[in-house]
Design a protein around this motif. Structure first.
Motif, PDB file in Angstrom:
ATOM      1  N   UNK A   1     -57.870  -8.947 -17.704  1.00  0.00           N
ATOM      2  CA  UNK A   1     -57.555  -9.571 -16.436  1.00  0.00           C
ATOM      3  C   UNK A   1     -57.154  -8.481 -15.453  1.00  0.00           C
ATOM      4  N   UNK A   2     -57.795  -8.481 -14.294  1.00  0.00           N
ATOM      5  CA  UNK A   2     -57.461  -7.538 -13.228  1.00  0.00           C
ATOM      6  C   UNK A   2     -56.535  -8.253 -12.253  1.00  0.00           C
ATOM      7  N   UNK A   3     -55.390  -7.664 -11.964  1.00  0.00           N
ATOM      8  CA  UNK A   3     -54.446  -8.196 -10.978  1.00  0.00           C
ATOM      9  C   UNK A   3     -54.449  -7.215  -9.813  1.00  0.00           C
ATOM     10  N   UNK A   4     -54.853  -7.689  -8.630  1.00  0.00           N
ATOM     11  CA  UNK A   4     -55.016  -6.793  -7.493  1.00  0.00           C
ATOM     12  C   UNK A   4     -54.807  -7.544  -6.184  1.00  0.00           C
ATOM     13  N   UNK A   5     -55.162  -6.900  -5.093  1.00  0.00           N
ATOM     14  CA  UNK A   5     -55.125  -7.502  -3.758  1.00  0.00           C
ATOM     15  C   UNK A   5     -56.240  -6.876  -2.947  1.00  0.00           C
ATOM     16  N   UNK A   6     -56.626  -7.553  -1.895  1.00  0.00           N
ATOM     17  CA  UNK A   6     -57.649  -7.022  -1.002  1.00  0.00           C
ATOM     18  C   UNK A   6     -56.982  -6.051  -0.019  1.00  0.00           C
ATOM     19  N   UNK A   7     -57.703  -5.041   0.386  1.00  0.00           N
ATOM     20  CA  UNK A   7     -57.167  -4.103   1.383  1.00  0.00           C
ATOM     21  C   UNK A   7     -56.991  -4.839   2.703  1.00  0.00           C
ATOM     22  N   UNK A   8     -55.899  -4.608   3.333  1.00  0.00           N
ATOM     23  CA  UNK A   8     -55.613  -5.205   4.640  1.00  0.00           C
ATOM     24  C   UNK A   8     -54.939  -4.147   5.484  1.00  0.00           C
ATOM     25  N   UNK A   9     -53.725  -4.452   5.941  1.00  0.00           N
ATOM     26  CA  UNK A   9     -52.969  -3.454   6.691  1.00  0.00           C
ATOM     27  C   UNK A   9     -52.671  -2.227   5.833  1.00  0.00           C
ATOM     28  N   UNK A  10     -52.497  -2.484   4.538  1.00  0.00           N
ATOM     29  CA  UNK A  10     -52.271  -1.388   3.594  1.00  0.00           C
ATOM     30  C   UNK A  10     -53.552  -1.180   2.804  1.00  0.00           C
ATOM     31  N   UNK A  11     -54.142   0.003   2.886  1.00  0.00           N
ATOM     32  CA  UNK A  11     -55.405   0.252   2.175  1.00  0.00           C
ATOM     33  C   UNK A  11     -55.195   0.357   0.668  1.00  0.00           C
ATOM     34  N   UNK A  15     -61.788   3.200  -5.596  1.00  0.00           N
ATOM     35  CA  UNK A  15     -62.049   2.819  -6.990  1.00  0.00           C
ATOM     36  C   UNK A  15     -61.256   1.590  -7.417  1.00  0.00           C
ATOM     37  N   UNK A  16     -60.294   1.156  -6.587  1.00  0.00           N
ATOM     38  CA  UNK A  16     -59.510  -0.041  -6.856  1.00  0.00           C
ATOM     39  C   UNK A  16     -59.844  -1.163  -5.876  1.00  0.00           C
ATOM     40  N   UNK A  17     -60.969  -1.048  -5.191  1.00  0.00           N
ATOM     41  CA  UNK A  17     -61.374  -2.075  -4.229  1.00  0.00           C
ATOM     42  C   UNK A  17     -61.817  -3.340  -4.971  1.00  0.00           C
ATOM     43  N   UNK A  18     -61.835  -4.444  -4.281  1.00  0.00           N
ATOM     44  CA  UNK A  18     -62.303  -5.704  -4.859  1.00  0.00           C
ATOM     45  C   UNK A  18     -63.725  -5.544  -5.362  1.00  0.00           C
ATOM     46  N   UNK A  29     -57.147 -11.841 -10.687  1.00  0.00           N
ATOM     47  CA  UNK A  29     -56.077 -12.529  -9.974  1.00  0.00           C
ATOM     48  C   UNK A  29     -55.867 -11.711  -8.714  1.00  0.00           C
ATOM     49  N   UNK A  30     -56.106 -12.327  -7.559  1.00  0.00           N
ATOM     50  CA  UNK A  30     -56.074 -11.584  -6.303  1.00  0.00           C
ATOM     51  C   UNK A  30     -54.971 -12.166  -5.424  1.00  0.00           C
ATOM     52  N   UNK A  31     -53.980 -11.361  -5.131  1.00  0.00           N
ATOM     53  CA  UNK A  31     -52.827 -11.785  -4.344  1.00  0.00           C
ATOM     54  C   UNK A  31     -53.013 -11.462  -2.866  1.00  0.00           C
ATOM     55  N   UNK A  32     -52.268 -12.172  -2.032  1.00  0.00           N
ATOM     56  CA  UNK A  32     -52.145 -11.857  -0.605  1.00  0.00           C
ATOM     57  C   UNK A  32     -53.478 -11.843   0.123  1.00  0.00           C
ATOM     58  N   UNK A  33     -54.356 -12.772  -0.199  1.00  0.00           N
ATOM     59  CA  UNK A  33     -55.692 -12.750   0.383  1.00  0.00           C
ATOM     60  C   UNK A  33     -56.104 -14.060   1.040  1.00  0.00           C
ATOM     61  N   UNK A  34     -55.215 -15.006   1.156  1.00  0.00           N
ATOM     62  CA  UNK A  34     -55.578 -16.326   1.679  1.00  0.00           C
ATOM     63  C   UNK A  34     -56.107 -16.268   3.105  1.00  0.00           C
TER      64      UNK A  34
END
Length: 69
Positions: A1-11, A15-18, A29-34
């Motif tokens: 399971x990969x737990x990550x977030x999409x780049x936004x204000x903070x890049x 290699x860890x991009x979606x 599991x992708x947080x802070x992306x709604x």
């Protein structure tokens, strides 16, 4: 399971991009992306997930007012 977030204000490192993680085909599991669902969808598809891949959007997990789409 990969737990990550999409780049936004903070890049995030490339290699860890979606898109890079999606290439593995793992459960994610992708947080802070709604607020970036269209961008997130495009990155997941570009990384290799099929359009029919099941997905869930969950708001306030484990809270009394939890919502699951």
């Amino acid at each position: 399971v990969v737990i990550t977030r999409i780049a936004g204000r903070t890049p995030v490192p490339e290699r860890e991009s979606i898109r890079a993680f999606a290439a593995h085909g793992a459960t994610m599991v992708i947080f802070l992306s709604a607020g970036m669902t269209q961008t997130l969808q495009a990155e997941l598809l570009a990384g290799g997930y099929a359009p029919e891949t099941p997905a869930a959007i969950v708001y306030k997990v484990s809270w009394p007012d939890e919502k699951v789409l």
